[in-house]
Design a protein around this motif. Structure first.
Motif, PDB file in Angstrom:
ATOM      1  N   PHE A 291       0.820  -1.215   0.000  1.00 47.13           N
ATOM      2  CA  PHE A 291       0.000   0.000   0.000  1.00 47.13           C
ATOM      3  C   PHE A 291       0.854   1.266   0.000  1.00 47.13           C
ATOM      4  O   PHE A 291       0.600   2.192  -0.746  1.00 47.13           O
ATOM      5  N   PHE A 292       1.860   1.268   0.836  1.00 42.92           N
ATOM      6  CA  PHE A 292       2.715   2.445   0.895  1.00 42.92           C
ATOM      7  C   PHE A 292       3.384   2.747  -0.454  1.00 42.92           C
ATOM      8  O   PHE A 292       3.337   3.900  -0.908  1.00 42.92           O
ATOM      9  N   PRO A 293       3.981   1.755  -1.133  1.00 47.48           N
ATOM     10  CA  PRO A 293       4.555   2.052  -2.451  1.00 47.48           C
ATOM     11  C   PRO A 293       3.543   2.615  -3.435  1.00 47.48           C
ATOM     12  O   PRO A 293       3.873   3.474  -4.250  1.00 47.48           O
ATOM     13  N   LEU A 294       2.292   2.133  -3.341  1.00 46.46           N
ATOM     14  CA  LEU A 294       1.258   2.624  -4.252  1.00 46.46           C
ATOM     15  C   LEU A 294       1.053   4.131  -4.082  1.00 46.46           C
ATOM     16  O   LEU A 294       0.959   4.881  -5.056  1.00 46.46           O
ATOM     17  N   VAL A 295       1.007   4.575  -2.821  1.00 49.21           N
ATOM     18  CA  VAL A 295       0.809   5.999  -2.564  1.00 49.21           C
ATOM     19  C   VAL A 295       2.054   6.784  -2.952  1.00 49.21           C
ATOM     20  O   VAL A 295       1.988   7.836  -3.596  1.00 49.21           O
ATOM     21  N   TRP A 296       3.203   6.207  -2.606  1.00 46.87           N
ATOM     22  CA  TRP A 296       4.438   6.947  -2.818  1.00 46.87           C
ATOM     23  C   TRP A 296       4.766   7.112  -4.309  1.00 46.87           C
ATOM     24  O   TRP A 296       5.261   8.155  -4.743  1.00 46.87           O
ATOM     25  N   VAL A 297       4.463   6.057  -5.078  1.00 49.42           N
ATOM     26  CA  VAL A 297       4.783   6.131  -6.505  1.00 49.42           C
ATOM     27  C   VAL A 297       4.011   7.275  -7.150  1.00 49.42           C
ATOM     28  O   VAL A 297       4.496   7.960  -8.057  1.00 49.42           O
ATOM     29  N   LEU A 298       2.807   7.526  -6.633  1.00 53.83           N
ATOM     30  CA  LEU A 298       1.996   8.626  -7.144  1.00 53.83           C
ATOM     31  C   LEU A 298       2.691   9.965  -6.870  1.00 53.83           C
ATOM     32  O   LEU A 298       2.763  10.837  -7.735  1.00 53.83           O
ATOM     33  N   ILE A 299       3.219  10.107  -5.670  1.00 57.72           N
ATOM     34  CA  ILE A 299       3.900  11.350  -5.303  1.00 57.72           C
ATOM     35  C   ILE A 299       5.167  11.541  -6.132  1.00 57.72           C
ATOM     36  O   ILE A 299       5.409  12.608  -6.698  1.00 57.72           O
ATOM     37  N   ILE A 300       5.964  10.456  -6.232  1.00 57.39           N
ATOM     38  CA  ILE A 300       7.223  10.555  -6.969  1.00 57.39           C
ATOM     39  C   ILE A 300       6.972  10.960  -8.423  1.00 57.39           C
ATOM     40  O   ILE A 300       7.754  11.674  -9.040  1.00 57.39           O
ATOM     41  N   SER A 301       5.832  10.489  -8.973  1.00 59.90           N
ATOM     42  CA  SER A 301       5.590  10.723 -10.396  1.00 59.90           C
ATOM     43  C   SER A 301       5.409  12.210 -10.715  1.00 59.90           C
ATOM     44  O   SER A 301       5.451  12.591 -11.876  1.00 59.90           O
ATOM     45  N   PHE A 302       5.206  13.039  -9.692  1.00 61.03           N
ATOM     46  CA  PHE A 302       5.091  14.487  -9.929  1.00 61.03           C
ATOM     47  C   PHE A 302       6.374  15.228  -9.582  1.00 61.03           C
ATOM     48  O   PHE A 302       6.372  16.441  -9.447  1.00 61.03           O
ATOM     49  N   THR A 303       7.480  14.490  -9.403  1.00 59.21           N
ATOM     50  CA  THR A 303       8.754  15.118  -9.056  1.00 59.21           C
ATOM     51  C   THR A 303       9.827  14.731 -10.072  1.00 59.21           C
ATOM     52  O   THR A 303       9.594  13.890 -10.944  1.00 59.21           O
ATOM     53  N   ASP A 304      11.002  15.325  -9.910  1.00 59.54           N
ATOM     54  CA  ASP A 304      12.112  14.973 -10.801  1.00 59.54           C
ATOM     55  C   ASP A 304      13.145  14.125 -10.057  1.00 59.54           C
ATOM     56  O   ASP A 304      14.343  14.253 -10.299  1.00 59.54           O
ATOM     57  N   THR A 305      12.698  13.250  -9.150  1.00 66.06           N
ATOM     58  CA  THR A 305      13.594  12.412  -8.355  1.00 66.06           C
ATOM     59  C   THR A 305      14.559  11.608  -9.244  1.00 66.06           C
ATOM     60  O   THR A 305      14.157  11.029 -10.244  1.00 66.06           O
ATOM     61  N   THR A 306      15.828  11.602  -8.851  1.00 63.47           N
ATOM     62  CA  THR A 306      16.816  10.742  -9.501  1.00 63.47           C
ATOM     63  C   THR A 306      17.604  10.023  -8.417  1.00 63.47           C
ATOM     64  O   THR A 306      17.386  10.252  -7.223  1.00 63.47           O
ATOM     65  N   LEU A 307      18.523   9.146  -8.840  1.00 67.27           N
ATOM     66  CA  LEU A 307      19.305   8.416  -7.835  1.00 67.27           C
ATOM     67  C   LEU A 307      20.467   9.268  -7.338  1.00 67.27           C
ATOM     68  O   LEU A 307      20.767   9.299  -6.152  1.00 67.27           O
ATOM     69  N   THR A 308      21.130   9.952  -8.277  1.00 62.63           N
ATOM     70  CA  THR A 308      22.285  10.752  -7.898  1.00 62.63           C
ATOM     71  C   THR A 308      22.089  12.190  -8.347  1.00 62.63           C
ATOM     72  O   THR A 308      21.125  12.505  -9.033  1.00 62.63           O
ATOM     73  N   GLY A 309      23.000  13.037  -7.964  1.00 59.61           N
ATOM     74  CA  GLY A 309      22.909  14.433  -8.374  1.00 59.61           C
ATOM     75  C   GLY A 309      22.048  15.241  -7.410  1.00 59.61           C
ATOM     76  O   GLY A 309      21.525  14.700  -6.440  1.00 59.61           O
ATOM     77  N   PRO A 310      21.890  16.530  -7.686  1.00 57.40           N
ATOM     78  CA  PRO A 310      21.165  17.417  -6.768  1.00 57.40           C
ATOM     79  C   PRO A 310      19.701  17.014  -6.574  1.00 57.40           C
ATOM     80  O   PRO A 310      19.160  17.156  -5.481  1.00 57.40           O
ATOM     81  N   ALA A 311      19.061  16.478  -7.620  1.00 58.23           N
ATOM     82  CA  ALA A 311      17.651  16.126  -7.510  1.00 58.23           C
ATOM     83  C   ALA A 311      17.430  14.914  -6.606  1.00 58.23           C
ATOM     84  O   ALA A 311      16.312  14.622  -6.216  1.00 58.23           O
ATOM     85  N   ALA A 312      18.527  14.178  -6.288  1.00 59.31           N
ATOM     86  CA  ALA A 312      18.363  13.015  -5.418  1.00 59.31           C
ATOM     87  C   ALA A 312      18.100  13.441  -3.979  1.00 59.31           C
ATOM     88  O   ALA A 312      17.300  12.848  -3.272  1.00 59.31           O
ATOM     89  N   ALA A 313      18.811  14.494  -3.535  1.00 54.99           N
ATOM     90  CA  ALA A 313      18.689  14.936  -2.149  1.00 54.99           C
ATOM     91  C   ALA A 313      17.360  15.648  -1.904  1.00 54.99           C
ATOM     92  O   ALA A 313      16.620  15.278  -1.013  1.00 54.99           O
ATOM     93  N   ASN A 314      17.080  16.676  -2.686  1.00 52.97           N
ATOM     94  CA  ASN A 314      15.771  17.302  -2.548  1.00 52.97           C
ATOM     95  C   ASN A 314      15.129  17.510  -3.913  1.00 52.97           C
ATOM     96  O   ASN A 314      15.357  18.525  -4.580  1.00 52.97           O
ATOM     97  N   PRO A 315      14.359  16.495  -4.320  1.00 47.77           N
ATOM     98  CA  PRO A 315      13.678  16.581  -5.612  1.00 47.77           C
ATOM     99  C   PRO A 315      12.634  17.688  -5.592  1.00 47.77           C
ATOM    100  O   PRO A 315      12.059  17.986  -4.548  1.00 47.77           O
ATOM    101  N   SER A 316      12.424  18.301  -6.738  1.00 47.45           N
ATOM    102  CA  SER A 316      11.422  19.359  -6.778  1.00 47.45           C
ATOM    103  C   SER A 316      10.193  18.907  -7.555  1.00 47.45           C
ATOM    104  O   SER A 316      10.247  17.995  -8.382  1.00 47.45           O
ATOM    105  N   PHE A 317       9.112  19.598  -7.247  1.00 50.04           N
ATOM    106  CA  PHE A 317       7.823  19.298  -7.845  1.00 50.04           C
ATOM    107  C   PHE A 317       7.805  19.782  -9.292  1.00 50.04           C
ATOM    108  O   PHE A 317       8.143  20.922  -9.575  1.00 50.04           O
TER     109      PHE A 317
END
Lengths: 302, 279
Positions: free
Chosen positions: A31-57
């Motif tokens: 359940f938690f991944p289901l909710v979280w994947v929705l949130i992540i999909s509106f961000t620019d999250t990456t594994l490395t680089g500046p967007a990894a630490a604090n991804p923006s909307f």
């Protein structure tokens, strides 16, 4: 009126303690991944680089990127993967596994013996063997120069087929029929076994033909099972990753399905935001399909 | 006319069964012939130079042995224990408590896990494990597998528990047994076959898993067999067929044995339960 306790052994609180570990795992890893994947999909999250630490909307730009219709059907883009997946599910699940599983169950209905044992065991083993092992077996089986399939064609005087180059999508469809038919076969076989023998005796007495038996006895009684098979097999086939082990989605993305595309975007390029958006679209399609089948199933029964 | 139709039916039945047997058997032959061939190709052939050298080469490779006999067994065994224990407890509670709509709920949970488990949840699960510091650990892989398998495990087991009459426990309690004695001496023996099937099923599922280990595991020392097999490649990126086939066979054999065991002991088939929520 005195309410009868549901069970002497299990009080409600003990029952909840019994349920707790399962609920915890399901909540945390489903359940938690289901909710979280929705949130992540509106961000620019990456594994490395500046967007990894604090991804923006980034709003819906991950989604608009997927549905950029000027180029989405190009090989290696989302439209191509979606098209392949639809053909893959239609071919290997709806027209493949479910009818073939029903056919095998019917062919061996009210039969026992060695032949049934062999066929059922072979199909089941194909279903439960590790994906990596069967992937290598199928790379060998459909190989252009050495594969068993082309060797059989040669025996019949037919030309060789280069499956993995000319028909990669068809190749993984046939593979997936081989891989998953056992589930439908076992499910229908159990359903047919539950039909009371008196039905067959009556059919024998009135001399019903095979088609009449199927239409008037078998089909109405297994209709619910048919929908269950369709729902589960469709969802599993939609999400299956094993074809990646055979073709890697290639050549040139021609057998790339949505799960393979998701994996490539999220874990080869580590674009988590975009990968999450694909996952959300994929799950939405799955939920629509499941609801459609469930509605059909309920309406027919009721 | 009737006789003719009967023979035609028999003929088509025979052709169909032969076709099905070929379809399911032929792709597997390579896994049985190539491992014993010193010069294995992708061709299925009786080995011209029969040998066990391919297996010896694998057992000399400590990385591959560790992947198979430690990592894969830890992952599959841990998942098996977790799923069997938690699913049995939950299924028993679900069967004995009066919760409204529990049948539909259990079925919807299975559908839900079919949608979420797998590639769709890869990104959040990776990030979740990352924050929990479980990337590149056995528990990381095991927990994700348990979470994904539990709904179906509960569904399978619930059906089994529902077949056990409540009077079993009640009569034991009436005759003065303590609750834990009932659990151990009355329930466990009757639940054991169901738990066995559940254990085998979850072991086989975790044993065959490729994707979750691929995402979670980072260090070669912790890779399970399905990932370690990709080390048997030449520098040019083509598989060394002698080793790949031999390793595949060793890796696949436990599943075949477990199948044969379950089939011999309990009969490998579905019981009436998988009808869905439609009724």
């Amino acid at each position: 009126m005195q309410k009868k306790p549901s069970s002497l052994v299990l009080s409600r609180s003990t029952g909840l303690i019994f349920l707790a570990p399962a609920l915890l795992f399901i909540a945390l890893f489903l359940f938690f991944p289901l909710v979280w994947v929705l949130i992540i999909s509106f961000t620019d999250t990456t594994l490395t680089g500046p967007a990894a630490a604090n991804p923006s909307f980034v709003g819906i730009s991950n989604y608009t990127g997927l549905f950029d219709f000027s180029r989405w059907m190009r090989l290696g883009n989302f439209g191509n993967a979606l098209r392949n997946t639809i053909i893959f599910v239609l071919g290997s699940a709806i027209l493949g596994q479910v009818p073939l599983g029903l056919a095998i169950a019917l062919a061996f209905h009210r039969r026992k013996g060695l032949l049934r044992e062999i066929v059922f065991s072979l199909a089941t083993i194909a279903w439960i063997l590790p994906g990596v092992a069967v992937a290598f077996a199928w790379i060998a089986f459909l190989d252009r120069d050495f594969g068993t399939f082309n060797a059989l064609l040669a025996l019949l005087g037919l030309p060789k087929i280069d499956w993995y180059f000319d028909y990669p999508l068809l190749a993984i469809i046939i593979f997936n029929i081989w891989r998953g038919t056992a589930f439908s076969m076992l499910l229908f076989s159990a359903a047919l076994g539950n039909i009371p023998p008196s039905y067959w005796e009556t059919a024998d007495v009135i001399g019903a033909s095979s088609w009449q038996r199927f239409r008037d006895i078998i089909f109405p009684l297994i209709r619910s099972n048919l929908f269950t098979a369709l729902i589960l097999v469709t969802l599993w086939t939609f999400n299956v990753f094993t074809p990646y082990l055979i073709t890697g989605g290639g050549p040139l993305y021609r057998s790339e399905t949505v799960p393979i595309y998701t994996y490539r975007v999220a874990f080869k390029f580590f674009e988590f935001g975009k990968g999450a958006a694909i996952a959300v679209v994929m799950m939405t399609i799955n939920f629509i399909l499941a609801s459609f089948y469930l509605l059909m199933q309920r309406r027919r029964v009721g | 006319m009737r006789g003719l139709r009967k023979y035609a039916f028999k003929f088509f039945w025979g052709v169909f069964v032969l076709f099905i047997m070929g379809f399911f058997l032929l792709p597997l032959l390579w896994l049985v012939t190539a491992p014993f061939d010193a010069k294995a190709t992708l061709r299925v052939a009786i080995p011209s130079k029969f040998t066990f050298a391919n297996f010896q080469a694998i057992f000399r490779n400590t990385f591959a042995v560790r992947a198979l006999f430690l990592n894969s067994i830890v992952i599959a065994g841990g998942t098996m224990l977790g799923v069997t224990l938690f699913a049995t407890l939950a299924a028993y509670a679900l069967a004995r408590l009066n919760i409204r709509g529990r049948d539909i709920l259990a079925y919807l949970l299975v559908l839900f896990s079919s949608v979420v488990q797998g590639t769709a949840a890869m990104v959040p699960i990776f990030l979740l494990l990352f924050h929990l510091k479980l990337i590149d650990t056995y528990p990381g892989v095991i927990f994700v597998l348990i979470g994904g398998l539990l709904p179906t495990g509960i569904f399978l087991m619930r059906d089994f528990v529902a077949g056990i009459p409540k009077s079993y426990e009640e009569s034991a309690l009436v005759s003065g047994a303590r609750p834990w004695q009932v659990l151990r001496d009355v329930l466990l023996p009757v639940l054991r076959p169901g738990m066995m099937v559940l254990a085998v099923w979850s072991f086989v599922q975790a044993w065959g898993d490729f994707l979750i280990s691929l995402i979670v595991m980072r260090s070669p020392a912790k890779m399970p067999a399905p990932i370690a097999i990709y080390s048997f490649y030449t520098e040019g990126g083509t598989p060394v067929l002698t080793l790949v086939s031999a390793y595949s066979l060793i890796y696949a054999l436990p599943v075949v044995f477990l199948y044969l065991f379950v089939n011999w002991r309990y009969g490998f088939r579905f019981f009436g339960g998988i009808k869905g929520g439609g009724r």
